[in-house]
Each structure stands twice: as structure tokens, then as C-alpha cells.
Design an enzyme around this catalytic site. Structure first.
Site, PDB file in Angstrom:
ATOM      1  N   ARG A 103      -2.177   2.081  -1.640  1.00  0.00           N
ATOM      2  CA  ARG A 103      -1.935   1.868   0.104  1.00  0.00           C
ATOM      3  C   ARG A 103      -3.376   2.272   0.524  1.00  0.00           C
ATOM      4  O   ARG A 103      -4.270   2.290  -0.360  1.00  0.00           O
ATOM      5  CB  ARG A 103      -0.501   2.190   0.356  1.00  0.00           C
ATOM      6  CG  ARG A 103       0.085   1.575  -0.514  1.00  0.00           C
ATOM      7  CD  ARG A 103       1.787   2.540  -0.148  1.00  0.00           C
ATOM      8  NE  ARG A 103       2.223   1.942   0.948  1.00  0.00           N
ATOM      9  CZ  ARG A 103       3.285   2.318   2.564  1.00  0.00           C
ATOM     10  NH1 ARG A 103       3.543   3.228   1.876  1.00  0.00           N
ATOM     11  NH2 ARG A 103       3.303   2.227   3.649  1.00  0.00           N
ATOM     12  N   GLU A 141       7.375  17.494  -4.269  1.00  0.00           N
ATOM     13  CA  GLU A 141       6.895  16.163  -2.630  1.00  0.00           C
ATOM     14  C   GLU A 141       6.571  14.968  -3.755  1.00  0.00           C
ATOM     15  O   GLU A 141       6.805  14.671  -4.990  1.00  0.00           O
ATOM     16  CB  GLU A 141       5.168  15.881  -2.532  1.00  0.00           C
ATOM     17  CG  GLU A 141       4.944  15.221  -1.598  1.00  0.00           C
ATOM     18  CD  GLU A 141       3.130  15.264  -2.058  1.00  0.00           C
ATOM     19  OE1 GLU A 141       2.484  15.980  -2.072  1.00  0.00           O
ATOM     20  OE2 GLU A 141       2.783  14.841  -0.511  1.00  0.00           O
ATOM     21  N   TYR A 199       9.756  -0.429  -0.368  1.00  0.00           N
ATOM     22  CA  TYR A 199      10.960   1.203  -0.303  1.00  0.00           C
ATOM     23  C   TYR A 199      12.206   0.714  -0.859  1.00  0.00           C
ATOM     24  O   TYR A 199      12.817   1.367  -1.377  1.00  0.00           O
ATOM     25  CB  TYR A 199      11.009   1.779   0.895  1.00  0.00           C
ATOM     26  CG  TYR A 199       9.639   2.074   1.849  1.00  0.00           C
ATOM     27  CD1 TYR A 199       9.336   3.551   1.082  1.00  0.00           C
ATOM     28  CD2 TYR A 199       9.068   1.970   3.107  1.00  0.00           C
ATOM     29  CE1 TYR A 199       7.954   3.259   1.617  1.00  0.00           C
ATOM     30  CE2 TYR A 199       8.411   1.565   3.244  1.00  0.00           C
ATOM     31  CZ  TYR A 199       7.454   2.744   2.936  1.00  0.00           C
ATOM     32  OH  TYR A 199       6.521   3.435   3.009  1.00  0.00           O
ATOM     33  N   ASN A 256      11.628   7.383   9.668  1.00  0.00           N
ATOM     34  CA  ASN A 256      11.289   6.220   9.242  1.00  0.00           C
ATOM     35  C   ASN A 256      12.507   6.147   7.945  1.00  0.00           C
ATOM     36  O   ASN A 256      12.747   5.572   7.330  1.00  0.00           O
ATOM     37  CB  ASN A 256      10.321   5.523   9.358  1.00  0.00           C
ATOM     38  CG  ASN A 256       9.462   5.929  10.903  1.00  0.00           C
ATOM     39  OD1 ASN A 256      10.298   5.170  11.348  1.00  0.00           O
ATOM     40  ND2 ASN A 256       9.014   6.310  10.790  1.00  0.00           N
ATOM     41  N   ASN A 315      10.181  14.605   0.824  1.00  0.00           N
ATOM     42  CA  ASN A 315       9.216  13.461   1.287  1.00  0.00           C
ATOM     43  C   ASN A 315       9.376  14.304   2.663  1.00  0.00           C
ATOM     44  O   ASN A 315       9.990  13.126   4.079  1.00  0.00           O
ATOM     45  CB  ASN A 315      10.643  12.144   1.282  1.00  0.00           C
ATOM     46  CG  ASN A 315       9.700  10.851   1.843  1.00  0.00           C
ATOM     47  OD1 ASN A 315       8.195  10.564   1.801  1.00  0.00           O
ATOM     48  ND2 ASN A 315       9.721   9.891   0.942  1.00  0.00           N
ATOM     49  N   ARG A 325      14.501  -1.071   5.966  1.00  0.00           N
ATOM     50  CA  ARG A 325      12.549  -1.117   5.984  1.00  0.00           C
ATOM     51  C   ARG A 325      12.119  -1.897   5.068  1.00  0.00           C
ATOM     52  O   ARG A 325      11.873  -0.764   3.839  1.00  0.00           O
ATOM     53  CB  ARG A 325      12.426   0.373   6.446  1.00  0.00           C
ATOM     54  CG  ARG A 325      10.329   0.670   6.623  1.00  0.00           C
ATOM     55  CD  ARG A 325      10.903   1.977   6.258  1.00  0.00           C
ATOM     56  NE  ARG A 325       9.168   2.721   7.205  1.00  0.00           N
ATOM     57  CZ  ARG A 325       8.508   3.603   6.451  1.00  0.00           C
ATOM     58  NH1 ARG A 325       9.216   4.816   6.091  1.00  0.00           N
ATOM     59  NH2 ARG A 325       7.423   3.850   6.495  1.00  0.00           N
TER      60      ARG A 325
END
Ligand code: DQA
Length: 140
Positions: A104, A95, A22, A10, A71, A17
Site C-alpha cells: 500500500r 502485531e 478488509y 476504524n 492491530n 469498510r
């Protein structure tokens, strides 16, 4: 140095998105900017929505790159296969998460990758990739 950026599922939709989370810049535009700032380094890019392709990209990076910015998106939270590939290749892997995964849902708080990577950057937007790059370039 040669650094490979690998983006998971994605993240090909960046720019459209969930822009609140993002941002509104496409990764291609961001990458163009990044490459223009680091012309003396080789910055590769691979994106896939398929877990096995991400595993293969991590494995193959060993031959052509000195470090990886990874990612793995949703697979960060589920994929032992990608985590095992990171452990297997013995390259420095940073990462990155664009959003702050700790702000989140609970299922995003754990990643299989964090314990296998040299470090994790989360919540700094696309700047996280640039910071990860700076780190990798300065660590050799
Ligand atoms: C992400 C965070 C993940 O939880 C999510 O599944 C993504 C993107 C990030 O960059 O913030 O797809 O890795």
C-alpha cells in the site's frame, strides 16, 4: 491462556469498510467463530478509536492476560505512545494488519510497533489474528 485482542481506529467498521481490502466479515462474527474454536482459552477483545484508550488497554493487559494481539490500525504508523506501552508491559505482543501494508502507500510501510513486538503478520486477512493466536498459545 488468556489472550487480549486490541483493535484500533476504524476497525469497528470491519465488514462494511473497504471490503476489497478488509473483507466483508464483521469482527464480532469473526471473534465468535474464533472463540468457539478455542473454548479452553480466554480470548478478550477491546476496540477503540481513541489513542489514549488503546494505551490504557495495553497497560492494563499486564494484570489479566498472557499475551496481546494488536492491530493499532492507523496509529501503528504514528503512535510512539502505543509503542512505548508495548515496550513497558513486557508481555508478548503480536502485531497484526489485515491488509498487506507493504503493498500500500509508502506511509504504511513503517510502523512504530514492529520493532517492539515479537512478530508481525500483514496481509493475511482476518486469518492473521487466528495465526497470531496459534503462535501465542504455542509459545508458553
Ligand atoms: C490496518 C492497516 C493500516 O494501515 C490502516 O490504517 C488500518 C488497518 C490493517 O489491518 O490492514 O486501519 O492496520
Amino acid at each position: 491462556m488468556r489472550i487480549l485482542i486490541i483493535n484500533g481506529p476504524n476497525l469497528n467498521l470491519l465488514g462494511t469498510r473497504e471490503p476489497d481490502l478488509y473483507g466483508s466479515q464483521s469482527f464480532e462474527d469473526f471473534l465468535k467463530e474464533l472463540k468457539s474454536k478455542y473454548t479452553s482459552h480466554d480470548i478478550g477483545y477491546f476496540q477503540s478509536n481513541i489513542e489514549g484508550e488503546l494505551i490504557s488497554a495495553v497497560q492494563q493487559a499486564k494484570q489479566n492476560y498472557d499475551g496481546i494481539i494488536l492491530n493499532a490500525a492507523a496509529y501503528s504508523h504514528t503512535s510512539i505512545g502505543i509503542a512505548d506501552a508495548v515496550t513497558a508491559i513486557e508481555l508478548s505482543v503480536v502485531e497484526v494488519h489485515i491488509s498487506n501494508i507493504y503493498k500500500r502507500e509508502n506511509f504504511r510501510h513503517f510502523t512504530y510497533l514492529s520493532s517492539r513486538c515479537v512478530g508481525t503478520i500483514s496481509g493475511l486477512g482476518l486469518k492473521g489474528y487466528a495465526l497470531a493466536l496459534e503462535f501465542l498459545l504455542s509459545s508458553k
